[in-house]
Design a protein around this motif. Structure first.
Motif, PDB file in Angstrom:
ATOM      1  N   PRO A 183      31.931  42.119  -6.510  1.00 38.23           N
ATOM      2  CA  PRO A 183      33.350  42.692  -5.886  1.00 38.23           C
ATOM      3  C   PRO A 183      33.960  42.814  -4.612  1.00 38.23           C
ATOM      4  N   LEU A 184      34.888  43.564  -4.530  1.00 34.55           N
ATOM      5  CA  LEU A 184      35.753  42.673  -3.711  1.00 34.55           C
ATOM      6  C   LEU A 184      35.809  43.152  -2.640  1.00 34.55           C
ATOM      7  N   ALA A 185      34.328  44.283  -2.378  1.00 32.22           N
ATOM      8  CA  ALA A 185      34.186  45.007  -1.561  1.00 32.22           C
ATOM      9  C   ALA A 185      32.479  45.582  -1.339  1.00 32.22           C
ATOM     10  N   GLY A 186      31.845  45.504   0.264  1.00 33.73           N
ATOM     11  CA  GLY A 186      30.890  45.488   0.172  1.00 33.73           C
ATOM     12  C   GLY A 186      29.911  44.049   0.433  1.00 33.73           C
ATOM     13  N   PRO A 187      28.401  44.874   0.603  1.00 31.39           N
ATOM     14  CA  PRO A 187      27.782  43.605   0.749  1.00 31.39           C
ATOM     15  C   PRO A 187      26.273  42.913  -0.457  1.00 31.39           C
ATOM     16  N   VAL A 188      26.455  42.152  -0.233  1.00 37.39           N
ATOM     17  CA  VAL A 188      25.492  42.105  -1.949  1.00 37.39           C
ATOM     18  C   VAL A 188      23.973  42.460  -0.174  1.00 37.39           C
ATOM     19  N   THR A 189      23.513  42.543  -2.037  1.00 39.51           N
ATOM     20  CA  THR A 189      21.860  42.523  -1.171  1.00 39.51           C
ATOM     21  C   THR A 189      20.899  41.335  -2.447  1.00 39.51           C
TER      22      THR A 189
ATOM     23  N   ASP B 260      16.445  38.218  -7.430  1.00 40.06           N
ATOM     24  CA  ASP B 260      17.553  38.776  -7.700  1.00 40.06           C
ATOM     25  C   ASP B 260      18.445  38.673  -6.729  1.00 40.06           C
ATOM     26  N   GLU B 261      19.614  39.057  -7.187  1.00 38.92           N
ATOM     27  CA  GLU B 261      20.905  40.321  -6.132  1.00 38.92           C
ATOM     28  C   GLU B 261      21.489  40.424  -6.888  1.00 38.92           C
ATOM     29  N   ALA B 262      22.474  41.248  -6.020  1.00 40.41           N
ATOM     30  CA  ALA B 262      23.237  42.339  -6.795  1.00 40.41           C
ATOM     31  C   ALA B 262      25.224  42.239  -5.749  1.00 40.41           C
ATOM     32  N   GLY B 263      26.114  42.134  -6.481  1.00 38.78           N
ATOM     33  CA  GLY B 263      27.386  42.249  -5.652  1.00 38.78           C
ATOM     34  C   GLY B 263      27.605  40.503  -4.914  1.00 38.78           C
TER      35      GLY B 263
ATOM     36  N   ILE C 149      13.766  44.442   0.250  1.00 35.71           N
ATOM     37  CA  ILE C 149      14.502  44.233   0.547  1.00 35.71           C
ATOM     38  C   ILE C 149      15.838  43.399   1.252  1.00 35.71           C
ATOM     39  N   GLY C 150      16.357  42.424   1.317  1.00 34.44           N
ATOM     40  CA  GLY C 150      17.866  41.764   2.307  1.00 34.44           C
ATOM     41  C   GLY C 150      18.974  42.250   1.523  1.00 34.44           C
ATOM     42  N   ARG C 151      19.879  42.413   2.811  1.00 31.67           N
ATOM     43  CA  ARG C 151      21.390  42.857   2.652  1.00 31.67           C
ATOM     44  C   ARG C 151      21.891  41.327   3.472  1.00 31.67           C
ATOM     45  N   VAL C 152      23.324  40.916   3.204  1.00 28.83           N
ATOM     46  CA  VAL C 152      24.126  40.707   4.354  1.00 28.83           C
ATOM     47  C   VAL C 152      25.368  41.207   3.971  1.00 28.83           C
ATOM     48  N   SER C 153      26.009  41.352   5.097  1.00 23.82           N
ATOM     49  CA  SER C 153      27.715  42.131   5.334  1.00 23.82           C
ATOM     50  C   SER C 153      28.733  40.891   4.305  1.00 23.82           C
ATOM     51  N   GLU C 154      30.075  41.804   4.277  1.00 25.13           N
ATOM     52  CA  GLU C 154      30.871  41.622   3.863  1.00 25.13           C
ATOM     53  C   GLU C 154      31.766  40.133   4.656  1.00 25.13           C
TER      54      GLU C 154
ATOM     55  N   ILE D 227      16.883  45.028 -10.691  1.00 25.93           N
ATOM     56  CA  ILE D 227      17.210  46.602 -10.821  1.00 25.93           C
ATOM     57  C   ILE D 227      17.291  47.189  -8.741  1.00 25.93           C
ATOM     58  N   ILE D 228      16.035  46.477  -8.065  1.00 26.15           N
ATOM     59  CA  ILE D 228      16.599  47.741  -6.873  1.00 26.15           C
ATOM     60  C   ILE D 228      17.186  46.945  -5.936  1.00 26.15           C
ATOM     61  N   ALA D 229      17.337  45.566  -6.088  1.00 32.43           N
ATOM     62  CA  ALA D 229      18.317  44.799  -5.235  1.00 32.43           C
ATOM     63  C   ALA D 229      19.792  46.141  -5.920  1.00 32.43           C
ATOM     64  N   LYS D 230      19.883  45.792  -7.427  1.00 28.53           N
ATOM     65  CA  LYS D 230      20.859  46.669  -7.950  1.00 28.53           C
ATOM     66  C   LYS D 230      21.033  48.086  -7.465  1.00 28.53           C
ATOM     67  N   VAL D 231      20.466  49.239  -7.590  1.00 27.71           N
ATOM     68  CA  VAL D 231      20.104  50.583  -6.636  1.00 27.71           C
ATOM     69  C   VAL D 231      20.733  50.450  -4.785  1.00 27.71           C
ATOM     70  N   ALA D 232      19.786  49.207  -4.523  1.00 23.23           N
ATOM     71  CA  ALA D 232      20.116  49.620  -3.044  1.00 23.23           C
ATOM     72  C   ALA D 232      21.452  48.915  -2.503  1.00 23.23           C
ATOM     73  N   ARG D 233      21.417  48.340  -3.404  1.00 23.92           N
ATOM     74  CA  ARG D 233      23.386  47.904  -3.361  1.00 23.92           C
ATOM     75  C   ARG D 233      24.218  49.593  -3.504  1.00 23.92           C
ATOM     76  N   ASP D 234      24.026  49.979  -4.847  1.00 25.63           N
ATOM     77  CA  ASP D 234      25.058  51.290  -4.602  1.00 25.63           C
ATOM     78  C   ASP D 234      24.584  52.591  -4.415  1.00 25.63           C
TER      79      ASP D 234
END
Length: 208
Positions: free
Chosen positions: A30-36, A24-27, A81-86, A151-158
């Motif tokens: 939003p108008l700013a920041g990465p998606v995790t 699952d992903e988080a983000g 966890i994976g992260r992709v920049s804005e 939950i893990i993706a959301k907390v990591a992004r927050d």
């Protein structure tokens, strides 16, 4: 916890799949920041242990933090966890960026999954489609490993957005995490975008 929360994992294990991973992903919004994104394998399906796990959107920030620690420190949970920049989101769009974050979360695992359970109804990524997989709309509310991933993706992004708040204190990122709240829109209008705003998103396009 909903009845049958482990049903998909149990069914697939009975079919012989040993490494069933929920994604699952988080983000996205939003108008700013990465998606995790997070990938989660539950080795032992102990419903008594995780009575509180559910879709991250239905948990308070405090409870998400508590469950993040419970999940990531549990010996029966394997996660990545994976992260992709804005900036990448602006280049490839948020749908593809979210799937790229999922790919990265899988790469961070120390094993190769043999089945993926993915929240959603469509995949663009050939890499993700190369795995045995099942798409489930609302999986973060129906499948334990996907709920845990949410939950893990959301907390990591927050946490990332909390760090960005220190670098860009004018916008209140620690409060809204980049989502288009009234406060965020007011500060954006007052100060203009900063380096972590997603300039391809409609409210930001007028600044291009």
């Amino acid at each position: 916890m909903k009845q049958g929360f482990f049903q998909e994992e149990r069914r697939l294990r009975k079919k012989g799949f040993k490494f069933v991973v929920g994604l699952d992903e988080a983000g996205r919004g939003p108008l700013a920041g990465p998606v995790t994104a997070a990938a989660v394998l539950v080795r032992t399906l102990d419903s008594k242990l995780f009575q509180e796990v559910k879709d991250s959107k239905k948990l308070s920030s405090k409870n998400r933090e508590k469950l993040f620690k419970l999940l990531t420190k549990n010996k029966n949970i394997r996660w990545g966890i994976g992260r992709v920049s804005e900036s990448m989101i602006d280049r490839i769009n948020i749908k593809n960026a979210a799937e790229l974050a999922m790919e990265k979360s899988l790469k961070s695992l120390k094993f190769k999954p043999d089945f993926l359970l993915v929240d959603g109804n469509h995949l663009n990524s050939d890499k993700l489609k190369s795995f045995n997989h099942k798409l489930i709309v609302g999986a973060d509310d129906k499948v334990f490993s996907c709920a845990a991933a949410s939950i893990i993706a959301k907390v990591a992004r927050d946490r990332i957005m909390d760090r960005y708040d220190k670098k860009y204190p004018k916008y209140g990122f620690n409060k809204h995490k980049g989502y288009p709240t009234k406060l965020h829109k007011i500060q954006l209008k007052k100060h203009g975008p900063c380096k972590i705003h997603r300039m391809s998103f409609k409210p930001l396009q007028k600044f291009n």
